[in-house]
Design an enzyme around this catalytic site. Structure first.
Site, mmCIF file in Angstrom:
data_model
loop_
_atom_site.group_PDB
_atom_site.id
_atom_site.type_symbol
_atom_site.label_atom_id
_atom_site.label_comp_id
_atom_site.label_asym_id
_atom_site.label_seq_id
_atom_site.Cartn_x
_atom_site.Cartn_y
_atom_site.Cartn_z
ATOM 1 N N PHE A 150 -6.491 -4.466 1.963
ATOM 2 C CA PHE A 150 -6.420 -4.067 3.369
ATOM 3 C C PHE A 150 -5.293 -4.754 4.130
ATOM 4 C CE2 PHE A 150 -8.802 -7.993 3.707
ATOM 5 C CZ PHE A 150 -8.295 -8.572 4.872
ATOM 6 N N GLY A 216 -12.597 2.755 -8.537
ATOM 7 C CA GLY A 216 -11.580 1.844 -9.039
ATOM 8 C C GLY A 216 -11.790 1.508 -10.501
ATOM 9 N N GLU A 254 -1.222 -9.311 -8.454
ATOM 10 C CA GLU A 254 -0.742 -10.200 -7.395
ATOM 11 C C GLU A 254 -1.954 -10.526 -6.546
ATOM 12 O OE1 GLU A 254 -0.065 -12.029 -4.383
ATOM 13 O OE2 GLU A 254 0.209 -10.008 -3.581
ATOM 14 N N CYS A 288 -1.263 -12.712 1.828
ATOM 15 C CA CYS A 288 -1.324 -13.467 0.573
ATOM 16 C C CYS A 288 -0.302 -14.590 0.578
ATOM 17 C CB CYS A 288 -1.115 -12.545 -0.621
ATOM 18 S SG CYS A 288 0.306 -11.462 -0.461
#
Length: 498
Positions: A150, A216, A254, A288
């Site tokens: 998100f 997913g 990642e 991140c």
């Protein structure tokens, strides 16, 4: 504009945003802004089959021609930048400038990938055999599944999609359940580029899967998906990585950051404070690459903390659509609760907390004041990344100690040092320095440019997206040997005449 007007301006119809099973809420005020249709897990197999059929056509399209599609996508993104940026703000809670900045990253990677489409180079290799030439060639791998989080709902998809497409791979996108509207808007924009591109783009070249973990999982486990690029939490990565590895697929992960900044005695503190505030509170600490830890020399630690407390006290917190707001909402109440729990744990470990209180900025939204936490040591709480605006401050006396603290976490995405000492800077960048995929000097850990490969998460083995040679992750390499001699050498000079 109202929520409905933002979505309408982005090209989402009433049918697109109503009647579905998945409720979408804006972190700005907690309001439900849409109910979108989801993809059943059982339908993913058909989506993958369409992608495989597209692959058999797309891989034979010359790479520069594939680059033309990405060029057109960049043009359409430029035309729709304001509208898509507004949807990012609505759905992810980013302030307006950050929403627009994320779309600009999409435009930038399109520009990069267009040039890349003419630079998918292999090496020419010297052969030990006379009359022979060796070379390497790079070929597309097949459908690329892209799973995004998100916090960067559109930029990360574009990093992967632009490279995958010019490399010859179809793309299947599974966005976060918290941000399907941005993905749907991107597909509208891409549709316009595809229409301009013409018949060279096969049906099923880029597809969207909207749903929860079951959808997913169906994508991750399908052997027809050659590459899975997943961005999100380390918890998610621990699920995705083994499932892809079990079927010998390729995985690009990642994940977490827990990024640190070392502030040396020689540092320009004015520059360091600006970088800390930008890196630690931008996107309300939900990048991140957000700065999580400051490791300050004991001679300047107290002064630095006082400067930071003053800067934090002046931060405007509120509706991200309002001019002047620098800190918008956290994604939801559950994320706010995790932040408060982490601060409570830090207090039990001897931490001194400044800030970190809930803020009544917009009714229904989850707003918090960014927190500075002075810690006596790097505890388990500090080593655990909390996706929220928490900045832990630690002290050090020697550079060796500072680097050890920097590296003593399982995450390893981004890092930096602020110093005017050349030896300290070079040591930090050396093999004995930072163990992260990104290591900066006199610039914070966030705000990476698309020209450099993004990634380096040591906890998961790493993943490279965006620039540099990241394109190799979307292709397979073959070594070719060509014999142009009149005779075939066998061994140690012995040969048969043919």
């Amino acid at each position: 504009m109202t929520h409905a007007q933002v979505l309408a301006a982005a090209g989402l119809s009433r049918e697109d945003i109503s009647g579905g099973a998945l409720g979408v809420h804006s972190p700005i005020d907690g309001a439900e802004v849409a109910r979108v249709a989801t993809t059943a897990a059982a339908d993913v197999a058909g989506i993958v089959e369409r992608a495989q059929a597209a692959f058999r056509i797309w891989r034979d399209v010359p790479a520069p021609r594939r680059g033309e599609l990405v060029r057109l996508l960049g043009e359409e993104l430029r035309a729709a930048k304001a509208e898509l940026g507004a949807v990012v703000t609505l759905e992810a809670g980013k302030i307006t400038s950050e929403g627009l900045g994320e779309v600009q990253e999409m435009i930038d990677i399109c520009d990069f990938a267009v040039g890349l489409s003419r630079q998918l180079y292999g090496l020419t290799i010297a052969s030990e055999r006379p009359g022979h030439r060796m070379m390497e060639t790079w070929h597309p791998m097949g459908p690329c599944g892209v799973i995004t989080a998100f916090n960067f709902p559109v930029a990360v998809w574009s990093w992967n999609a632009a490279l995958a497409l010019v490399c010859g791979n179809p793309v299947i996108w599974k966005p976060s359940e918290k941000s399907p509207l941005t993905a749907m808007t991107c597909m509208k924009i891409l549709g316009r580029a595809l229409e301009r591109f013409g018949d060279d783009a096969p049906e099923g070249l880029v597809q969207l899967v909207v749903g929860g973990p079951d959808a997913g999982a169906a994508l991750v486990e399908n052997p027809g998906v050659a590459i899975v690029s997943a961005t999100g939490s380390t918890r998610m990565g621990r699920v995705v990585g083994p499932k892809v590895a079990e079927r010998f697929g390729r995985c690009i992960l990642e994940l977490g950051g827990n990024n640190a900044m070392i502030v040396a005695p020689s540092a320009d503190l004015d520059m360091a404070v600006r970088a800390i505030v930008f890196s630690a509170v931008g996107t309300c600490g939900q990048r991140c690459t957000s700065l999580r830890r400051v490791i300050a020399h004991s001679s300047i630690r107290a002064e630095l903390v006082e400067r930071l407390k003053t800067a934090y006290a002046s931060l405007p917190i509120g509706d991200p659509r309002e001019a002047g707001t620098l800190v918008g909402p956290i994604i939801d109440a559950a994320a706010r609760d995790r932040m408060l729990a982490a601060l409570a744990a830090a207090r039990t470990e001897g931490g001194s907390v400044h800030g970190g209180e809930p803020v009544d900025a917009v009714k229904g939204g989850a707003y918090v004041s960014p927190a500075i936490v002075e810690m006596p040591a790097q505890t388990d709480t500090v080593r655990t990344e909390t996706f929220a605006p928490i900045l832990y401050v630690l002290g050090y006396d020697s550079l060796e100690e500072a680097i050890a603290l920097q590296n003593d976490v399982p995450q390893g995405l981004s890092s930096c040092i602020f110093t005017l000492d050349l030896r300290e800077a070079e040591t930090f960048l050396s093999s004995a320095g930072s163990d992260c995929g990104i290591a900066n000097v006199n610039i914070g850990p966030s705000g990476a440019e698309i020209g450099g490969a993004f990634g380096g998460e040591k906890e998961t083995g790493g993943g490279r997206e965006s620039g540099s040679d990241a394109w190799k992750g979307y292709m397979r390499r073959a070594t070719n040997t060509i014999n142009y001699s009149a005779a075939l050498p066998l061994a140690q000079g012995v040969r048969f005449d043919l």
